[in-house]
Design a protein around this motif. Structure first.
Motif, mmCIF file in Angstrom:
data_model
loop_
_atom_site.group_PDB
_atom_site.id
_atom_site.type_symbol
_atom_site.label_atom_id
_atom_site.label_comp_id
_atom_site.label_asym_id
_atom_site.label_seq_id
_atom_site.Cartn_x
_atom_site.Cartn_y
_atom_site.Cartn_z
ATOM 1 N N MET B 1 0.845 -1.201 0.000
ATOM 2 C CA MET B 1 0.000 0.000 0.000
ATOM 3 C C MET B 1 0.870 1.236 0.000
ATOM 4 N N VAL B 2 1.850 1.209 0.897
ATOM 5 C CA VAL B 2 2.715 2.379 0.970
ATOM 6 C C VAL B 2 3.598 2.447 -0.263
ATOM 7 N N GLY B 5 2.126 4.596 -2.796
ATOM 8 C CA GLY B 5 1.747 5.879 -2.216
ATOM 9 C C GLY B 5 0.270 6.174 -2.202
ATOM 10 N N GLY B 6 -0.560 5.225 -2.601
ATOM 11 C CA GLY B 6 -1.988 5.500 -2.643
ATOM 12 C C GLY B 6 -2.680 5.105 -1.347
ATOM 13 N N ASP B 7 -3.615 5.891 -0.938
ATOM 14 C CA ASP B 7 -4.446 5.540 0.215
ATOM 15 C C ASP B 7 -5.777 6.235 0.015
ATOM 16 N N GLU B 8 -6.777 5.454 -0.336
ATOM 17 C CA GLU B 8 -8.020 6.086 -0.724
ATOM 18 C C GLU B 8 -8.943 6.259 0.470
ATOM 19 N N VAL B 9 -9.432 7.451 0.610
ATOM 20 C CA VAL B 9 -10.333 7.743 1.721
ATOM 21 C C VAL B 9 -11.704 8.104 1.164
ATOM 22 N N PRO B 118 -14.686 13.613 1.927
ATOM 23 C CA PRO B 118 -13.871 14.825 1.731
ATOM 24 C C PRO B 118 -13.977 15.239 0.253
ATOM 25 N N GLY B 406 -1.611 8.946 -0.181
ATOM 26 C CA GLY B 406 -1.574 8.865 1.277
ATOM 27 C C GLY B 406 -0.968 10.091 1.917
ATOM 28 N N HIS B 409 -3.263 13.448 2.610
ATOM 29 C CA HIS B 409 -4.358 13.589 3.564
ATOM 30 C C HIS B 409 -4.062 14.523 4.726
ATOM 31 N N GLN B 410 -2.826 14.933 4.859
ATOM 32 C CA GLN B 410 -2.574 15.905 5.931
ATOM 33 C C GLN B 410 -2.860 17.327 5.464
ATOM 34 N N TRP B 412 -5.763 18.291 3.870
ATOM 35 C CA TRP B 412 -7.191 18.637 3.889
ATOM 36 C C TRP B 412 -7.463 19.714 4.933
#
Lengths: 505, 431
Positions: B1-2, B5-9, B118, B406, B409-410, B412
């Protein structure tokens, strides 16, 4: 209703595998074990064939099919929607993402580790007044600069783009960089340093910024961009030319080195610098001169200092009085390099022993010279002491001998010619009166030649050929002269005789 | 996942353009909802707002009481329906229809609840701070989104092309812009933009409706107003009858919108640009194209169809003389943009030219641009995606990439931060 194994057996008249007699316990257990499990045979078939078909059962091994792929490891993975908090954030925003249920919920957000802040420098008011005061910068503007540098992580193009200090003067990118780095340097230098001196210097070195140099570089970049199409084309052509010349030079040098090594066993003794740097720099100088009309391409400027050093490639020591005295004291005799040839490598003379270059008589007349010298009791090939003076004397002797031998030979030849012609005249006069005029002209010519040759004799020590040619050329056409000038004395003689015979016919 | 670099929210990406509004999930490669930004509405009868004292909000809101949005919005004829567009020169000028438009895309088309996701919104580089703050307000106060971010279309287009630094040439329906992007930030001093596509549109329209020696002016009636028509030969006057019942109820704004669509249709199927600059002989040598209008009129279009595309790259001196504030051509915009950039950056930018926007799909545009740029910068490299979706929705695509990272997300702006810091946080957080 299901038929039991016993029923089937009775229908097909198969004898009972286990005789009913003697139903003792251990025996029954044994039969049960035998019957019990046969791999790959259904229960019904097993019942039919009974325990007696053990050999058959072996052939009924379960067919081996291709192994099923084992997807997803052991068992299923569960994913769950989990809320997470990001340590990189200052607030408590909770976002949700899908993770494997096996992941540790207490572990922090994996991407938070990428939130790296660069070290930023701060200074106190006291430090500012002591070290950082600058006429062009106020403390407020410096503060603003440092805040914006921190905000954009020293991305200077963006810093410069968004730099907007209210009431400040317009700043160039170099101004900003210069101020920032100089402040950082001063801070590092003037603060107590925990580590060793080397690391401190390295840090200071990393904050090095030469504003003037950057500005010049930018100027060069601009001029590079402003070139016209013709300039670009010319530059490329020149570049290719340089490359070609360099290549030629290298090849030439290599060949010469090889040749000298094989023939003389010596190195060329030529410093490499001349071939490798001299020519390209000469060309760039040329290019610059050509460029003067358009934009001066000062990119080449780093080359200029070495141009000066190249100007005197061959080390020519001036003959000062001190040098002369030194030479006299140490019996050093200097010979000037041949002046006619320019200082190209083709004419270069490596160091040699004087005895190597003793004069050698012409191959055609060598035996005669040797003979003449032998009459005098001199051996020209072996000089016992090849000092400078001895060499000069030997050379003079050889020259004189050569002249003598040549002269004698010519005299003999002309004498022979005269004899022949006299005989012919006598013959013709005896025969009759045909073709009188022409032979007389030819004879005239021959006689003239003769007289001239006789006159030229005393002065000619280095070649009869020249004198003959000069006298003849006065009269003959240019074409003949050209051919004569390259021919030897012998051929001129034959040509003249042949001309005579031709005319006669 | 890391690793990638993707992390879907499950963030949503909303990209509002002059012609269409795109919305979809971050991480997707195509927006789920694409609706026209133009909307149909019926103005309230004038007798309603006699009492103006009651409040101007009521007067403002009332025209939007009956709105027709989406695919069956303005394109369907309705008696007395006006057509509006909230954007002027790429900027939102009228915020009243924005909320219904976004709401339509997210809840009607995508069928999801904006308060659970978001939302990443896009903005053109020349957006005003007041505008973005107003958008943040709409998002937080009206849609109750948990988090919000507003990103620049130039940067997003560069991201969609996989580049951190690029010279983004974006040709949309209303605006053409050249934006230098360095390390994911816009160099605002290097921004150059002009309403050039509008000029091209006007030129095409003028070409069609004005009579020439060989043909009369062409009627641009849309098919909604035509009752029946008969086939006619090439270049013959059309035989059609109009729907008299609809003519009376047709508003001017709807008619202008429908005729504009006809012109756009014609541009998209017929117009082009010569790839080596204007040349009468070359233009005459290219084969003519036939086009049939809704009236049944059909004709061959020869050299004039190339003259339309030429407006993107070159303006005749007479035109320049007659119109003082003529929009700048594409080469002029690029020159202006590069001049404002550091000389050191120019080579980098020209090596990373990103061509994007629906207007850049104009036939022959990329080839011509390449020729124009090669003339001055021999090392130019143009990135022009061949996939029309990538080209038209590059801004959305970049947003989709950005909002599914990922590390993003800080950034937002959370609802908590909005309530704490107010509108100022938008300018602080979104560079």
């Amino acid at each position: 209703m299901a038929a039991s194994a016993a029923d089937v057996r009775s229908i097909l008249a198969i004898p009972d595998p286990a005789p009913k007699a003697g139903p003792s316990k251990p025996k029954k257990a044994q039969t049960a074990a035998a019957i019990r499990k046969q791999e790959g045979i259904t229960r019904e078939v097993q019942g039919l064939i009974g325990g007696s078909a053990a050999g058959l059962a072996v052939q009924y091994a379960k067919p081996r099919l291709k192994q099923k792929p084992n997807l997803g490891g052991s068992g299923k993975t569960h994913w769950e929607l989990r809320a997470f908090k990001n340590k990189g954030r200052s607030d408590d925003l909770e976002l949700k993402h899908w993770v494997k249920s096996t992941t540790d919920p207490t572990a922090g957000y994996p991407f938070a580790k990428y939130n790296i802040q660069s070290t930023s420098y701060t200074y106190s008011q006291d430090e500012y007044t002591r070290f950082l005061d600058d006429r062009e910068w106020t403390k407020e503007e410096t503060d603003y600069l440092f805040s914006i540098v921190r905000e954009y992580d020293t991305r200077w193009y963006i810093i410069h783009d968004s730099y907007d200090y209210p009431g400040g003067m317009p700043r160039t990118l170099e101004d900003l960089k210069d101020r920032y780095y100089s402040v950082c340097r001063k801070l590092v230098r003037n603060r107590p340093w925990a580590g060793d001196e080397i690391s401190k210097n390295q840090l200071i070195q990393s904050f090095q910024f030469d504003k003037d140099r950057e500005l010049t570089r930018k100027k060069y970049l601009l001029s590079l961009e402003n070139r016209t199409q013709e300039q670009i084309v010319e530059e490329e052509a020149l570049y290719i030319e340089i490359k070609r010349l360099e290549q030629n030079e290298r090849k030439f040098k290599k060949e010469r080195d090889d040749l000298l090594r094989t023939l003389a066993g010596v190195d060329s003794g030529l410093p490499d610098i001349i071939e490798d740097d001299g020519t390209p720099l000469g060309i760039t100088g040329d290019a610059k001169r050509k460029k003067k009309g358009g934009t001066a391409m000062d990119i080449d400027s780093p080359a200029t200092p070495s141009v000066a050093s190249i100007a005197t490639p061959v080390v020519k020591r001036p003959q000062t009085a001190r040098n002369a005295a030194y030479d006299a004291q140490h019996c050093i005799i200097r010979t000037d390099p041949p002046l006619t040839s320019s200082a190209t490598k083709a004419a270069h003379q490596p160091a040699y022993l004087r005895s190597f270059k003793l004069p050698v008589p012409k191959a055609a007349i060598a035996p005669k010279i040797t003979q003449a010298l032998a009459e005098l009791g001199i051996s020209h090939s072996r000089l016992v002491m090849p000092t400078k003076d001895n060499c000069v004397q030997l050379e003079a002797l050889l020259d004189a001998t050569t002249a003598l031998v040549e002269t004698k030979r010519l005299v003999d030849k002309v004498q022979a010619d005269i004899d022949v012609i006299k005989e012919q005249i006598a013959l013709r006069e005896g025969r009759g009166m045909e073709g009188t005029t022409e032979p007389s002209v030819a004879l005239d010519a021959m006689e003239m030649d003769d007289t001239n040759e006789v006159e030229a004799e005393p002065e000619g020590e280095d070649g009869r050929a020249q004198s003959v040619v000069s006298t003849r050329s006065v009269r003959s056409r240019k074409q003949t002269r050209r051919s004569m000038s390259i021919s030897s004395v012998d051929t001129t003689a034959t040509v003249s005789t042949r001309a005579g015979t031709k005319r006669k016919r | 996942m890391v690793n990638y670099g993707g992390d879907e929210v499950s963030a949503l990406v909303v990209d509002i353009g002059s012609s269409s509004l795109r919305a979809g999930y971050a991480g997707d490669d195509t927006p789920k909802a694409i609706i026209p930004t133009s909307y149909g509405y019926k103005p309230a009868p004038p007798d309603v707002d006699i009492s103006m004292e009651e409040g101007s909000e009521a007067a403002n809101k009332s025209p939007l009481a009956t709105m027709h949005l989406g695919q069956s919005g303005p394109s369907i004829w309705r008696a007395g329906m006006e057509v509006g567009n909230p954007l002027i020169e790429g900027l939102i000028q009228d915020f009243n229809p924005i909320r219904p438009l976004i709401d339509h895309a997210i809840t009607e088309v995508m069928r999801c609840n904006p308060s659970e996701h978001p939302i990443l919104l896009t903005e053109p580089t020349w957006n005003t701070p007041a505008n973005r703050e107003r958008m943040a307000e709409i998002m937080f106060e009206e849609f109750q989104v948990p988090a919000f971010y507003i990103a620049n279309t130039g940067v997003l287009n560069a991201f969609a092309a996989g580049k951190g630094s690029a010279l983004v040439i974006d040709v949309g329906q209303a605006m053409a812009s050249v934006t230098p992007v360095v390390d994911g930030f816009v160099l605002r001093k290097g921004l150059a933009y002009s309403p050039l596509p509008k000029l091209v549109h006007a030129h095409a329209r003028h070409t069609l409706i004005s009579p020439t020696p060989t043909r009369r002016g062409i009627d641009l009636y849309p098919h909604q107003l035509i009752a029946n028509k008969l086939p006619v030969d090439l270049g013959q006057p059309p035989k059609f009858t109009l729907r008299e019942d609809r003519l009376a109820g047709t508003t001017d704004s709807w008619k202008a919108w429908a005729e504009g669509r006809e012109v756009d249709e014609w541009i998209q199927s017929v117009a082009g640009v010569l790839d080596q600059g204007w040349n009468d002989q070359l233009a005459a040598m290219r084969p003519p194209k036939q086009y049939e209008f809704p009236t049944g009129y059909n004709a061959n279009f020869g050299a004039e169809r190339f003259n339309v595309g030429e407006q993107f790259f070159w303006h005749s001196p007479q035109l320049v003389a007659s119109n003082a504030n003529l929009p700048k051509t594409i080469p002029a915009l690029i020159t202006e943009s590069l001049r404002a950039c550091d000389p050191e950056l120019r080579q980098v930018l020209m090596g990373n030219v990103v061509l994007t926007g629906g207007g850049s799909l104009f036939s022959g545009f990329a080839d011509r641009l390449s020729t124009e740029l090669m003339r001055t910068f021999p090392h130019t490299k143009i990135h022009a995606p061949g996939n029309p979706v990538e080209r038209r929705y590059g801004g959305w695509l970049g947003g989709s990439i950005l909002a599914s990272l990922g590390t993003f997300h800080q950034l937002w702006i959370s609802k908590e931060e909005w309530q704490e810091h107010g509108a100022a946080i938008v300018g602080q957080r979104c560079k």
